[in-house]
Motif scaffolding. Structure first.
Motif, PDB file in Angstrom:
ATOM      1  N   VAL A   1      -5.551   7.272  -2.444  1.00 16.35           N
ATOM      2  CA  VAL A   1      -4.811   8.255  -1.644  1.00 16.35           C
ATOM      3  C   VAL A   1      -5.809   9.012  -0.759  1.00 16.35           C
ATOM      4  O   VAL A   1      -6.805   9.540  -1.251  1.00 16.35           O
ATOM      5  CB  VAL A   1      -3.990   9.234  -2.540  1.00 16.35           C
TER       6      VAL A   1
ATOM      7  N   ARG B   1       0.837  -1.203   0.000  1.00 15.58           N
ATOM      8  CA  ARG B   1       0.000   0.000   0.000  1.00 15.58           C
ATOM      9  C   ARG B   1       0.865   1.243   0.000  1.00 15.58           C
ATOM     10  O   ARG B   1       1.813   1.351   0.759  1.00 15.58           O
ATOM     11  CB  ARG B   1      -0.927   0.026   1.227  1.00 15.58           C
ATOM     12  N   THR B   2       0.526   2.127  -0.847  1.00 15.00           N
ATOM     13  CA  THR B   2       1.253   3.397  -0.883  1.00 15.00           C
ATOM     14  C   THR B   2       0.269   4.438  -1.408  1.00 15.00           C
ATOM     15  O   THR B   2      -0.707   4.077  -2.063  1.00 15.00           O
ATOM     16  CB  THR B   2       2.498   3.248  -1.793  1.00 15.00           C
TER      17      THR B   2
ATOM     18  N   ASN C   1      -4.613  17.564  -6.287  1.00 19.90           N
ATOM     19  CA  ASN C   1      -5.547  17.072  -5.253  1.00 19.90           C
ATOM     20  C   ASN C   1      -6.998  17.297  -5.674  1.00 19.90           C
ATOM     21  O   ASN C   1      -7.866  16.481  -5.423  1.00 19.90           O
ATOM     22  CB  ASN C   1      -5.311  17.816  -3.938  1.00 19.90           C
TER      23      ASN C   1
ATOM     24  N   GLN D   1      -7.048  12.190   1.270  1.00 17.06           N
ATOM     25  CA  GLN D   1      -6.783  13.601   0.965  1.00 17.06           C
ATOM     26  C   GLN D   1      -7.482  14.562   1.928  1.00 17.06           C
ATOM     27  O   GLN D   1      -8.666  14.861   1.760  1.00 17.06           O
ATOM     28  CB  GLN D   1      -7.225  13.905  -0.471  1.00 17.06           C
ATOM     29  N   THR D   2      -6.681  15.058   2.856  1.00 19.29           N
ATOM     30  CA  THR D   2      -7.169  16.157   3.701  1.00 19.29           C
ATOM     31  C   THR D   2      -7.533  17.343   2.814  1.00 19.29           C
ATOM     32  O   THR D   2      -8.478  18.086   3.103  1.00 19.29           O
ATOM     33  CB  THR D   2      -6.067  16.563   4.707  1.00 19.29           C
TER      34      THR D   2
ATOM     35  N   ARG E   1      -0.708   8.729  -6.640  1.00 23.57           N
ATOM     36  CA  ARG E   1      -0.964  10.085  -7.150  1.00 23.57           C
ATOM     37  C   ARG E   1      -0.904  10.107  -8.672  1.00 23.57           C
ATOM     38  O   ARG E   1      -0.176  10.876  -9.266  1.00 23.57           O
ATOM     39  CB  ARG E   1       0.012  11.077  -6.514  1.00 23.57           C
TER      40      ARG E   1
ATOM     41  N   ARG F   1       9.755   4.629   6.568  1.00 28.81           N
ATOM     42  CA  ARG F   1       9.301   4.904   7.936  1.00 28.81           C
ATOM     43  C   ARG F   1      10.489   4.860   8.874  1.00 28.81           C
ATOM     44  O   ARG F   1      11.470   4.175   8.605  1.00 28.81           O
ATOM     45  CB  ARG F   1       8.278   3.836   8.387  1.00 28.81           C
TER      46      ARG F   1
END
Ligand SMILES: Cc1cc2nc3c(=O)[nH]c(=O)nc-3n(C[C@H](O)[C@H](O)[C@H](O)COP(=O)(O)O)c2cc1C
Length: 238
Positions: free
Chosen positions: A181, A27-28, A135, A183-184, A31, A227
Protein backbone atom coordinates in the motif's frame (compact mmCIF):
# COMPACT_ATOMS: atom_id res chain seq x y z
CA UNK A 1 20.88 -3.93 -24.12
CA UNK A 2 19.67 -7.11 -25.89
CA UNK A 3 16.23 -8.19 -24.73
CA UNK A 4 17.57 -11.55 -23.62
CA UNK A 5 20.42 -10.13 -21.59
CA UNK A 6 17.96 -7.79 -19.86
CA UNK A 7 15.77 -10.80 -19.03
CA UNK A 8 18.81 -12.67 -17.76
CA UNK A 9 19.70 -9.75 -15.52
CA UNK A 10 16.39 -10.05 -13.74
CA UNK A 11 15.54 -12.50 -11.01
CA UNK A 12 12.81 -14.97 -11.96
CA UNK A 13 11.49 -15.93 -15.34
CA UNK A 14 9.10 -13.63 -17.18
CA UNK A 15 7.46 -16.71 -18.73
CA UNK A 16 6.35 -17.89 -15.27
CA UNK A 17 4.71 -14.59 -14.34
CA UNK A 18 0.93 -14.11 -14.38
CA UNK A 19 -0.36 -11.96 -17.26
CA UNK A 20 -0.38 -8.18 -17.00
CA UNK A 21 -4.17 -8.36 -17.46
CA UNK A 22 -4.46 -10.43 -14.27
CA UNK A 23 -1.84 -8.53 -12.25
CA UNK A 24 -3.23 -5.06 -12.91
CA UNK A 25 -6.73 -6.22 -11.91
CA UNK A 26 -5.54 -8.05 -8.82
CA UNK A 27 -3.46 -5.22 -7.40
CA UNK A 28 -5.24 -3.50 -4.61
CA UNK A 29 -4.10 -1.48 -1.62
CA UNK A 30 -3.42 -3.94 1.19
CA UNK A 31 -4.23 -2.84 4.74
CA UNK A 32 -3.37 -5.90 6.81
CA UNK A 33 -0.31 -8.14 6.48
CA UNK A 34 0.96 -11.47 7.76
CA UNK A 35 4.21 -11.31 9.77
CA UNK A 36 6.18 -13.42 7.23
CA UNK A 37 9.30 -11.75 5.83
CA UNK A 38 9.75 -11.54 2.06
CA UNK A 39 12.70 -13.71 0.92
CA UNK A 40 15.60 -11.58 -0.31
CA UNK A 41 15.64 -13.01 -3.88
CA UNK A 42 11.99 -12.02 -4.32
CA UNK A 43 12.62 -8.62 -2.76
CA UNK A 44 15.54 -8.04 -5.16
CA UNK A 45 13.35 -9.01 -8.11
CA UNK A 46 10.67 -6.48 -7.04
CA UNK A 47 13.30 -3.75 -6.61
CA UNK A 48 14.76 -4.50 -10.05
CA UNK A 49 11.35 -4.45 -11.72
CA UNK A 50 10.50 -1.16 -9.99
CA UNK A 51 13.69 0.34 -11.39
CA UNK A 52 12.59 -0.47 -14.96
CA UNK A 53 10.11 2.42 -14.67
CA UNK A 54 10.49 5.26 -17.17
CA UNK A 55 11.76 8.63 -15.92
CA UNK A 56 12.36 12.07 -17.39
CA UNK A 57 15.64 11.86 -19.42
CA UNK A 58 16.25 8.46 -17.74
CA UNK A 59 17.41 10.33 -14.63
CA UNK A 60 16.12 7.44 -12.45
CA UNK A 61 15.57 9.89 -9.59
CA UNK A 62 15.05 7.38 -6.80
CA UNK A 63 17.07 6.13 -3.84
CA UNK A 64 14.98 3.46 -2.20
CA UNK A 65 15.34 2.59 1.47
CA UNK A 66 13.88 -0.74 2.60
CA UNK A 67 13.13 -0.91 6.31
CA UNK A 68 12.42 -4.16 8.24
CA UNK A 69 12.75 -5.75 11.68
CA UNK A 70 13.78 -3.67 14.71
CA UNK A 71 14.39 -0.59 12.54
CA UNK A 72 10.79 -0.71 11.31
CA UNK A 73 9.53 -0.93 14.88
CA UNK A 74 11.74 1.99 15.87
CA UNK A 75 10.39 4.00 12.94
CA UNK A 76 6.78 3.22 13.84
CA UNK A 77 7.35 4.31 17.46
CA UNK A 78 9.06 7.54 16.38
CA UNK A 79 6.26 8.45 13.95
CA UNK A 80 3.51 7.68 16.49
CA UNK A 81 5.35 9.88 18.99
CA UNK A 82 5.78 12.70 16.48
CA UNK A 83 2.10 12.43 15.56
CA UNK A 84 1.04 12.65 19.19
CA UNK A 85 3.23 15.72 19.68
CA UNK A 86 1.81 17.29 16.49
CA UNK A 87 5.26 17.30 14.87
CA UNK A 88 4.34 16.83 11.23
CA UNK A 89 7.06 17.58 8.69
CA UNK A 90 5.79 16.83 5.18
CA UNK A 91 8.10 17.72 2.28
CA UNK A 92 5.07 18.41 0.09
CA UNK A 93 1.71 19.89 1.03
CA UNK A 94 -1.42 17.76 1.30
CA UNK A 95 -4.85 19.14 2.07
CA UNK A 96 -7.86 16.94 1.36
CA UNK A 97 -10.03 20.09 1.61
CA UNK A 98 -8.60 21.04 -1.80
CA UNK A 99 -10.41 18.17 -3.51
CA UNK A 100 -13.65 19.29 -5.15
CA UNK A 101 -16.60 17.94 -7.15
CA UNK A 102 -16.22 14.34 -8.31
CA UNK A 103 -12.70 14.14 -6.82
CA UNK A 104 -14.09 14.90 -3.40
CA UNK A 105 -16.94 12.41 -3.93
CA UNK A 106 -14.38 9.68 -4.69
CA UNK A 107 -12.33 10.67 -1.62
CA UNK A 108 -15.49 10.46 0.49
CA UNK A 109 -16.45 7.02 -0.89
CA UNK A 110 -12.93 5.72 -0.25
CA UNK A 111 -12.98 6.90 3.39
CA UNK A 112 -16.47 5.44 3.91
CA UNK A 113 -15.36 2.01 2.61
CA UNK A 114 -12.26 2.11 4.83
CA UNK A 115 -14.07 3.04 8.06
CA UNK A 116 -16.92 0.62 7.37
CA UNK A 117 -14.37 -2.17 6.88
CA UNK A 118 -13.02 -1.40 10.36
CA UNK A 119 -16.61 -1.10 11.70
CA UNK A 120 -16.00 2.50 12.75
CA UNK A 121 -18.88 4.99 12.48
CA UNK A 122 -18.20 8.42 10.94
CA UNK A 123 -18.97 10.25 14.19
CA UNK A 124 -16.56 8.04 16.18
CA UNK A 125 -13.53 10.37 16.14
CA UNK A 126 -11.41 8.15 18.37
CA UNK A 127 -12.13 5.07 16.26
CA UNK A 128 -11.23 6.94 13.09
CA UNK A 129 -7.96 8.09 14.63
CA UNK A 130 -7.20 4.47 15.54
CA UNK A 131 -7.77 3.43 11.93
CA UNK A 132 -5.58 6.22 10.56
CA UNK A 133 -2.88 5.30 13.11
CA UNK A 134 -2.66 1.93 11.32
CA UNK A 135 -0.70 3.89 8.70
CA UNK A 136 2.01 4.51 11.29
CA UNK A 137 2.04 0.83 12.27
CA UNK A 138 2.40 0.06 8.56
CA UNK A 139 -0.75 -2.06 8.73
CA UNK A 140 1.46 -4.72 10.41
CA UNK A 141 3.61 -5.11 7.28
CA UNK A 142 7.06 -6.62 7.84
CA UNK A 143 8.67 -4.16 5.38
CA UNK A 144 8.46 -0.55 4.28
CA UNK A 145 10.06 0.79 1.08
CA UNK A 146 10.64 4.52 0.70
CA UNK A 147 11.66 5.79 -2.74
CA UNK A 148 13.41 9.02 -1.71
CA UNK A 149 13.83 11.59 -4.48
CA UNK A 150 16.23 14.44 -5.24
CA UNK A 151 14.71 17.92 -5.61
CA UNK A 152 14.56 19.45 -9.13
CA UNK A 153 12.69 22.73 -9.65
CA UNK A 154 9.05 22.52 -8.60
CA UNK A 155 9.43 18.72 -8.26
CA UNK A 156 6.32 17.94 -10.30
CA UNK A 157 8.22 15.91 -12.90
CA UNK A 158 10.39 14.05 -10.42
CA UNK A 159 7.23 13.36 -8.40
CA UNK A 160 5.73 11.83 -11.56
CA UNK A 161 8.83 9.65 -11.98
CA UNK A 162 8.50 8.44 -8.39
CA UNK A 163 4.83 7.66 -9.06
CA UNK A 164 5.79 5.49 -12.02
CA UNK A 165 8.44 3.74 -9.94
CA UNK A 166 5.89 3.17 -7.19
CA UNK A 167 3.34 1.64 -9.57
CA UNK A 168 5.98 -0.73 -11.03
CA UNK A 169 6.87 -1.68 -7.46
CA UNK A 170 3.23 -2.39 -6.57
CA UNK A 171 2.51 -4.38 -9.73
CA UNK A 172 5.68 -6.40 -9.26
CA UNK A 173 4.61 -7.19 -5.68
CA UNK A 174 1.28 -8.49 -7.01
CA UNK A 175 2.97 -10.55 -9.72
CA UNK A 176 5.09 -12.18 -6.99
CA UNK A 177 2.06 -13.03 -4.83
CA UNK A 178 2.78 -10.13 -2.47
CA UNK A 179 0.86 -6.98 -1.66
CA UNK A 180 1.53 -3.37 -0.72
CA UNK A 181 0.00 0.00 0.00
CA UNK A 182 1.42 3.40 -0.97
CA UNK A 183 1.21 5.81 2.00
CA UNK A 184 1.29 9.57 1.81
CA UNK A 185 0.59 9.42 5.56
CA UNK A 186 4.13 8.15 6.25
CA UNK A 187 5.46 11.13 4.25
CA UNK A 188 3.74 13.50 6.71
CA UNK A 189 6.70 12.74 9.00
CA UNK A 190 9.54 13.09 6.49
CA UNK A 191 11.98 14.67 8.99
CA UNK A 192 11.36 11.88 11.53
CA UNK A 193 11.86 9.22 8.83
CA UNK A 194 15.08 10.85 7.60
CA UNK A 195 16.41 11.11 11.16
CA UNK A 196 15.77 7.45 11.99
CA UNK A 197 17.19 6.23 8.65
CA UNK A 198 20.04 8.74 8.55
CA UNK A 199 18.96 10.13 5.18
CA UNK A 200 20.19 13.62 4.16
CA UNK A 201 17.67 16.48 3.98
CA UNK A 202 18.37 16.86 0.21
CA UNK A 203 16.42 13.66 -0.41
CA UNK A 204 12.69 14.27 -0.31
CA UNK A 205 9.90 11.91 0.53
CA UNK A 206 6.59 11.64 -1.32
CA UNK A 207 5.26 8.35 0.10
CA UNK A 208 6.27 5.04 1.64
CA UNK A 209 5.07 1.59 0.54
CA UNK A 210 4.30 -0.95 3.26
CA UNK A 211 4.51 -4.44 1.82
CA UNK A 212 4.59 -8.17 2.50
CA UNK A 213 2.08 -11.02 2.30
CA UNK A 214 -1.57 -9.97 2.56
CA UNK A 215 -3.59 -11.19 5.52
CA UNK A 216 -6.84 -12.16 3.78
CA UNK A 217 -8.76 -12.09 7.09
CA UNK A 218 -7.74 -8.50 7.97
CA UNK A 219 -10.71 -6.08 7.97
CA UNK A 220 -8.72 -3.60 5.86
CA UNK A 221 -8.63 -6.17 3.07
CA UNK A 222 -12.35 -6.86 3.01
CA UNK A 223 -13.24 -4.44 0.18
CA UNK A 224 -12.05 -3.43 -3.25
CA UNK A 225 -12.67 -0.01 -4.76
CA UNK A 226 -13.95 0.35 -8.30
CA UNK A 227 -13.17 2.95 -10.95
CA UNK A 228 -15.26 5.30 -13.02
CA UNK A 229 -15.94 3.94 -16.51
CA UNK A 230 -13.57 5.31 -19.16
CA UNK A 231 -16.31 7.39 -20.83
CA UNK A 232 -16.11 9.64 -17.74
CA UNK A 233 -12.32 9.90 -17.63
CA UNK A 234 -11.18 9.86 -21.28
CA UNK A 235 -11.70 12.32 -24.13
CA UNK A 236 -11.05 11.09 -27.67
CA UNK A 237 -10.00 13.52 -30.43
CA UNK A 238 -9.59 12.92 -34.12
C1 LIG B 1 0.46 8.28 -3.75
C2 LIG B 1 -0.56 7.53 -2.95
C3 LIG B 1 -0.65 7.75 -1.59
C4 LIG B 1 -1.54 7.02 -0.80
N1 LIG B 1 -1.56 7.20 0.55
C5 LIG B 1 -2.30 6.37 1.34
C6 LIG B 1 -2.18 6.44 2.75
O1 LIG B 1 -1.48 7.28 3.31
N2 LIG B 1 -2.86 5.53 3.49
C7 LIG B 1 -3.66 4.57 2.91
O2 LIG B 1 -4.23 3.75 3.64
N3 LIG B 1 -3.79 4.49 1.56
C8 LIG B 1 -3.12 5.35 0.76
N4 LIG B 1 -3.19 5.26 -0.60
C9 LIG B 1 -4.04 4.23 -1.21
C10 LIG B 1 -5.30 4.82 -1.89
O3 LIG B 1 -6.26 5.10 -0.91
C11 LIG B 1 -5.80 3.78 -2.91
O4 LIG B 1 -4.84 3.63 -3.92
C12 LIG B 1 -7.11 4.21 -3.54
O5 LIG B 1 -8.12 4.34 -2.58
C13 LIG B 1 -7.55 3.20 -4.61
O6 LIG B 1 -7.65 1.90 -4.04
P1 LIG B 1 -6.78 0.69 -4.58
O7 LIG B 1 -5.32 1.05 -4.49
O8 LIG B 1 -7.11 -0.46 -3.67
O9 LIG B 1 -7.19 0.43 -6.01
C14 LIG B 1 -2.38 6.04 -1.41
C15 LIG B 1 -2.31 5.86 -2.81
C16 LIG B 1 -1.42 6.59 -3.56
C17 LIG B 1 -1.34 6.35 -5.05
Amino acid sequence: MEENSLKNNLHGSIAESPSFHKVVRERTSCRGFLPDQVPSDILNSVLEEASLAPSNCNTQPWETHVVSGDKLEQLSEAILKADEAGNMSPDFSFDAAEFYGRYDERRFDQGKALYEAFSVKRENKEGRKEVSNQNYKFYNAPHLAIPFMPSFGDNVRVGGDIGMYGQNFLLSLTAHGLAGVPQTAVGFFADTVREILNVPKELRMLFGISFGYADPSAPGNSYKLGRDPIFRTVVFHQ
